[in-house]
Design a protein around this motif. Structure first.
Motif, PDB file in Angstrom:
ATOM      1  N   UNK B 253       0.833  -1.213   0.000  1.00 31.74           N
ATOM      2  CA  UNK B 253       0.000   0.000   0.000  1.00 31.74           C
ATOM      3  C   UNK B 253       0.865   1.260   0.000  1.00 31.74           C
ATOM      4  N   UNK B 254       1.875   1.253   0.870  1.00 31.03           N
ATOM      5  CA  UNK B 254       2.740   2.443   0.968  1.00 31.03           C
ATOM      6  C   UNK B 254       3.416   2.736  -0.371  1.00 31.03           C
ATOM      7  N   UNK B 255       3.856   1.666  -1.031  1.00 29.86           N
ATOM      8  CA  UNK B 255       4.499   1.848  -2.340  1.00 29.86           C
ATOM      9  C   UNK B 255       3.503   2.400  -3.360  1.00 29.86           C
ATOM     10  N   UNK B 256       2.308   1.793  -3.374  1.00 24.80           N
ATOM     11  CA  UNK B 256       1.285   2.255  -4.319  1.00 24.80           C
ATOM     12  C   UNK B 256       0.908   3.720  -4.069  1.00 24.80           C
ATOM     13  N   UNK B 257       0.929   4.123  -2.792  1.00 27.26           N
ATOM     14  CA  UNK B 257       0.526   5.495  -2.441  1.00 27.26           C
ATOM     15  C   UNK B 257       1.690   6.485  -2.511  1.00 27.26           C
TER      16      UNK B 257
END
Lengths: 324, 324
Positions: B253-257
């Motif tokens: 999630x952190x990477x996607x965001x």
């Protein structure tokens, strides 16, 4: 009557005690930066003076006076974004030091803070006070809009210009005196006359600003003169020159004021020569004097002691004879 | 009790009568454009409802209610500049249709107009009303600043997020009800409880907003879902997912965001799958319900008839169950 210096020190001391640096710091640091820079504090002093003239309680006018100063600084923050102004009071403007978004939001917060300070008065006439500052705020926005409109308009009349500076600058000086008078429980008529006095002095004050931009002593002015000419600003000086000049010189002025591609020194000197040829400096001073005479007429209608009237005249004269 | 539809029609009718198109038109056209677009008029209806619940004179609350709506629209005008938002209510935003300077100055004017409308109440408790709207304005600016800060912060806690939406959205719903109650001369305690009720409903209202952005029916929502994910907005859904997910998914999630360089549909679908895997929709609805229960607790402390409480609950439920 309290001296101007005393009234100024009341304002300054209280501002020094205030902390504007709460959380989030990104919002409040620019406010603290702005409010700690000083400035002449003309408007809060006028507010206290308006109160003092009618024997009001200065304590009850102090926070409103500060609110007016915070309000004034809010308008500067937003104006500086719109005018792309990088420097104010010798320092970077908020939008330049931080960015436009910060200047928008810190400015909005300052406008709210202005009301927060204004409502700290103990005056039972709060609704009148809020009405005056609110109407003034609307007019200042209108004035700023006209000012921006004039940049791209070919024809601006002297009347249009005078109405613009009335809205943009003069009304807040009137409002400052009026709010002080209301807090001292002056009659509506007296409060309105104080407003008119402040407004007319404000007109002279702004015309002085136009003059100083070109005719001041640079060492006192603190920056190079001629900035308005370089920026093609249609000030009273320019509009008066256009009115007075023969067709050849008027066209020369119009051409000079429609370009930025010319050596600044040559431009300023050429324009100044035309201004001088048509007595623009003297004509502007006469217009200032005319506004001041109207202001004195307003003052004479108020039932105040000579000593008090003299104190107020003294402030007006300081505002009009300043050299920076 | 008046029906919601009746209160809404009072506001709408009066807005239709108002003309915001004075001079200079460059300043007022954007105001007229904004105020004639409609919107749900939630806040003025809450204000009238707050007044009506305590048997106040609706006439005396109508202009303040409109002032609150003008105020709300001022915040949107400035937010849209800061957020680079091109579309609102299906139309171009003011800064996009005109420019940033126009949006700044028209917004400032609207903030002043808000006070102009607020002071048209006949309530003797004007200072309280001005205090509520002013404090609310300051908090909304703080909320907007936190929201902007969160864009570039790696770690945002759920508590930080909830505090941000409280400031940015919830307090104005509370203030609307409270101002109505004050105009109806409710006691301070009752007015404060109305505020708390509105604030807690406002929290649920904003969480619903977060949910709608991803889980709504696009035909009712009026735009594509997943906008918050595409813009990397750290909403409650995202923060809850990070809290609930295992390390692998949290990192995903952190990477996607942290990127904008990915196909939007793939991004939204991937994120939504993780959200679903960790029951984020249900957990958000539970949080909404928790806020609503607190709101009902506030309401229960107020001495009002069951019929009146039901009317207010009905509004809250409409706000929380809306599909767009």
């Amino acid at each position: 009557m309290q001296t101007i210096d005393h009234l100024l020190s009341l304002v300054q001391n209280e501002f020094e005690k205030q902390k504007f640096n709460s959380d989030p710091i990104e919002l409040y640091d620019p406010i603290d930066y702005t409010m700690s820079q000083g400035g002449k504090r003309i408007r809060p002093v006028l507010c206290l003076m308006g109160c003092n003239l009618f024997d009001g309680d200065l304590e009850s006018a102090l926070y409103p006076a500060m609110g007016i100063e915070i309000f004034h600084n809010f308008t500067l923050l937003h104006d500086d974004i719109m005018d792309n102004a990088p420097i104010r009071r010798g320092k970077e403007t908020v939008y330049k030091k931080w960015n436009s978004n910060i200047a928008i939001l810190s400015g909005d917060t300052m406008y709210a803070l202005a009301y927060k300070y204004l409502i700290r008065t103990k005056s039972p006439r709060l609704s009148e006070i809020i009405e005056v500052i609110t109407q003034t705020a609307i007019e200042i926005c209108e004035g700023q809009q006209y000012d921006m409109n004039f940049e791209t308009m070919e024809q601006v009349s002297i009347d249009d210009y005078l109405n613009m500076i009335r809205l943009k600058t003069a009304v807040l000086l009137g409002a400052s005196l009026k709010i002080g008078a209301i807090i001292a429980n002056a009659s509506n008529e007296e409060a309105d006359l104080m407003y008119k006095f402040g407004e007319n002095v404000g007109m002279a004050f702004q015309l002085k600003d136009d003059l100083l931009d070109l005719y001041s002593d640079e060492s006192k002015f603190g920056k190079k003169t001629g900035g308005d000419i370089i920026a093609n600003k249609k000030t009273f000086l320019y509009l008066k020159a256009i009115e007075q000049a023969d067709e050849t010189n008027a066209n020369k002025l119009k051409t000079l004021f429609s370009t930025l591609d010319i050596d600044n020194d040559i431009k300023v000197n050429t324009v100044k020569e035309i201004f001088n040829q048509f007595d623009v400096k003297k004509l502007t001073e006469e217009k200032m004097e005319a506004f001041y005479q109207v202001a004195l007429g307003n003052l004479n209608q108020i039932d105040l002691s000579l000593e008090k009237k003299d104190a107020l005249k003294k402030v007006a004269e300081i505002l009009m004879s300043r050299d920076h």
